[in-house]
Design an enzyme around this catalytic site. Sequence first.
Site, mmCIF file in Angstrom:
data_model
loop_
_atom_site.group_PDB
_atom_site.id
_atom_site.type_symbol
_atom_site.label_atom_id
_atom_site.label_comp_id
_atom_site.label_asym_id
_atom_site.label_seq_id
_atom_site.Cartn_x
_atom_site.Cartn_y
_atom_site.Cartn_z
ATOM 1 N N LYS A 149 35.176 -51.622 40.499
ATOM 2 C CA LYS A 149 34.188 -52.082 39.507
ATOM 3 C C LYS A 149 34.403 -53.566 39.291
ATOM 4 O O LYS A 149 35.513 -54.074 39.447
ATOM 5 C CB LYS A 149 34.399 -51.340 38.180
ATOM 6 C CG LYS A 149 33.169 -51.296 37.327
ATOM 7 C CD LYS A 149 32.232 -50.235 37.831
ATOM 8 C CE LYS A 149 30.995 -50.084 36.994
ATOM 9 N NZ LYS A 149 30.187 -48.943 37.464
HETATM 10 P P1 NAD Z 1 20.770 -51.655 32.161
HETATM 11 O O1 NAD Z 1 21.366 -52.956 31.807
HETATM 12 O O2 NAD Z 1 19.646 -51.599 33.129
HETATM 13 O O3 NAD Z 1 20.275 -50.909 30.823
HETATM 14 C C1 NAD Z 1 21.117 -50.703 29.706
HETATM 15 C C2 NAD Z 1 20.257 -50.239 28.549
HETATM 16 O O4 NAD Z 1 21.110 -50.012 27.418
HETATM 17 C C3 NAD Z 1 19.233 -51.276 28.093
HETATM 18 O O5 NAD Z 1 18.038 -50.630 27.711
HETATM 19 C C4 NAD Z 1 19.905 -51.908 26.883
HETATM 20 O O6 NAD Z 1 18.974 -52.468 25.967
HETATM 21 C C5 NAD Z 1 20.574 -50.692 26.305
HETATM 22 N N1 NAD Z 1 21.642 -51.046 25.364
HETATM 23 C C6 NAD Z 1 22.512 -52.076 25.428
HETATM 24 N N2 NAD Z 1 23.296 -52.077 24.335
HETATM 25 C C7 NAD Z 1 22.919 -51.016 23.599
HETATM 26 C C8 NAD Z 1 23.333 -50.482 22.359
HETATM 27 N N3 NAD Z 1 24.321 -51.054 21.654
HETATM 28 N N4 NAD Z 1 22.723 -49.369 21.904
HETATM 29 C C9 NAD Z 1 21.726 -48.802 22.613
HETATM 30 N N5 NAD Z 1 21.267 -49.264 23.771
HETATM 31 C C10 NAD Z 1 21.872 -50.356 24.256
HETATM 32 O O7 NAD Z 1 22.009 -50.741 32.631
HETATM 33 P P2 NAD Z 1 21.949 -49.442 33.531
HETATM 34 O O8 NAD Z 1 22.127 -49.848 34.945
HETATM 35 O O9 NAD Z 1 20.801 -48.622 33.113
HETATM 36 O O10 NAD Z 1 23.322 -48.738 33.106
HETATM 37 C C11 NAD Z 1 23.420 -47.950 31.919
HETATM 38 C C12 NAD Z 1 24.689 -47.117 31.993
HETATM 39 O O11 NAD Z 1 24.632 -46.289 33.154
HETATM 40 C C13 NAD Z 1 25.991 -47.899 32.103
HETATM 41 O O12 NAD Z 1 27.011 -47.183 31.420
HETATM 42 C C14 NAD Z 1 26.278 -47.877 33.591
HETATM 43 O O13 NAD Z 1 27.655 -48.042 33.892
HETATM 44 C C15 NAD Z 1 25.808 -46.499 33.933
HETATM 45 N N6 NAD Z 1 25.481 -46.315 35.352
HETATM 46 C C16 NAD Z 1 24.547 -47.090 35.953
HETATM 47 C C17 NAD Z 1 24.235 -46.868 37.287
HETATM 48 C C18 NAD Z 1 23.151 -47.636 37.994
HETATM 49 O O14 NAD Z 1 22.814 -47.256 39.132
HETATM 50 N N7 NAD Z 1 22.574 -48.649 37.401
HETATM 51 C C19 NAD Z 1 24.933 -45.879 38.004
HETATM 52 C C20 NAD Z 1 25.879 -45.107 37.344
HETATM 53 C C21 NAD Z 1 26.145 -45.336 36.020
#
Ligand code: NAD
Length: 429
Positions: free
Chosen positions: A118
């Site tokens: 990561k």
């Molecule tokens: P992203 O940045 O696209 O979206 C994150 C979302 O969370 C946004 O809508 C943001 O406004 C919201 N957010 C931020 N702070 C917040 C808060 N305090 N309360 C509520 N909402 C809040 O990120 P993502 O890629 O969608 O990732 C989200 C989660 O999924 C993370 O934990 C990431 O590690 C996990 N994840 C992502 C992927 C991927 O393919 N992108 C894969 C596996 C896991």
Amino acid sequence: MVSSSLHQLEVPTPAYICPYDQACSYLEEAAKELKLDQGILEVLSHPRKVVTVSIPVKRDNGQVQVLAGHRVQHCDILGPYKGGIRYHPAVTLREVSALAMLMTWKCALLGIPYGGAKGGIAIDPKLYSVDELERITRRYTSELIKDIGPAVDIPAPDMGTSAREMAWMMDTYSVNVGHAVPGVVTGKPISIGGSRGREMATGRGVMFIVREALIDKGQSLVGTRIAIQGFGNVGSAAALLLHQAGAKVIAVSTGSGGIFCEDGLDIPALKAYAAQNRKGVVGFGQTTPISNAELLTLPCDVLIPAALENQITEDNVNQVQASIIAEAANGPVTLVANQLLESRGVTVLPDILANAGGVVVSYLEWVQGLSYVFWDEERVNKELEQLMVQAYRQVIQKSLDRQIPLRLAAYTLGVGRVAKALSDRGLYP
Ligand code: NAD
């Protein structure tokens, strides 16, 4: 608790839940279940490599700012390191290290020949211009040039990053080595070797896992009431696919607050609204504004935390009303909250299973890149579904066989496979 140099890296505040300690606790539980050799547990408790680089960046106003960029490589017993790059103000070396470890178990659970890694930079990307973000990403990549590569470590998008950052990383790496190397990152644009279906993959995987869990309860997605925290890459894709499958997505939120609609939100229209609106989803149509805290405790069937870690804790777990929680984010339910939910009979679909869709399609992207044969989206989605459902069934079977919760079952499968490979390979020298 096993010893780790990471335990000494940052001084925790009293209310702080250390993500690395939490990750080690899950590992130790799995080790107990597996009756793992203490030496193997010691090896798996430590990341193989921890890199922190300085990233000097010239801001648009001419000032120079120096940022810290991390990359943690946990374990490459099964194959090259794999893991996302996160741009978020809450990024710490401990968090990145915990997420790297989680990636190791996730890849092993899904049967993907990768190890966990990561990376991250503690910035709020919204406070930087596109040009500044490009300079940050390119300098970060160039500082890591010896540590990444298609056979070594393959970054992907995570919170705050997307295909755009992956294209910058791919270009910087390629320019430095003197030829195009699409396989150095996944989640890149299709124009440079990205896979069809990658953008929606994590959300699609969440949808498959929720669907299977409902089937096991004799229910279906149709009419199921779902609340989703986070409307980014993962949350918005899951929302759209669940909506298309007939579920009622009654609430979603972003960092700027959430919205609720008893009859279910029009997700395609909401996606278009959110894309135009810097304040996220608030103000959309005939909806009631709600806070992120309220969203988590709404009466609903399925709760999908798809934003940050540690959202369901001892403080709010008793108010959570959903009977299924799908961890789309990494680590949204704390260890103690998880135990309380299990004792109440709530189904918690653990992150290393529920959000594995992204790494599955990253793997498919890498395979397509290596073979120079690119598939249509239908094939990608089919392969994704097969791997997700297979892993889900294995976790359920393990849970039934051993009478253990789903998270422990998932960890036992993931950790067990890595431990077996480590024991077969042996320790060098
Ligand atoms: P992203 O940045 O696209 O979206 C994150 C979302 O969370 C946004 O809508 C943001 O406004 C919201 N957010 C931020 N702070 C917040 C808060 N305090 N309360 C509520 N909402 C809040 O990120 P993502 O890629 O969608 O990732 C989200 C989660 O999924 C993370 O934990 C990431 O590690 C996990 N994840 C992502 C992927 C991927 O393919 N992108 C894969 C596996 C896991």
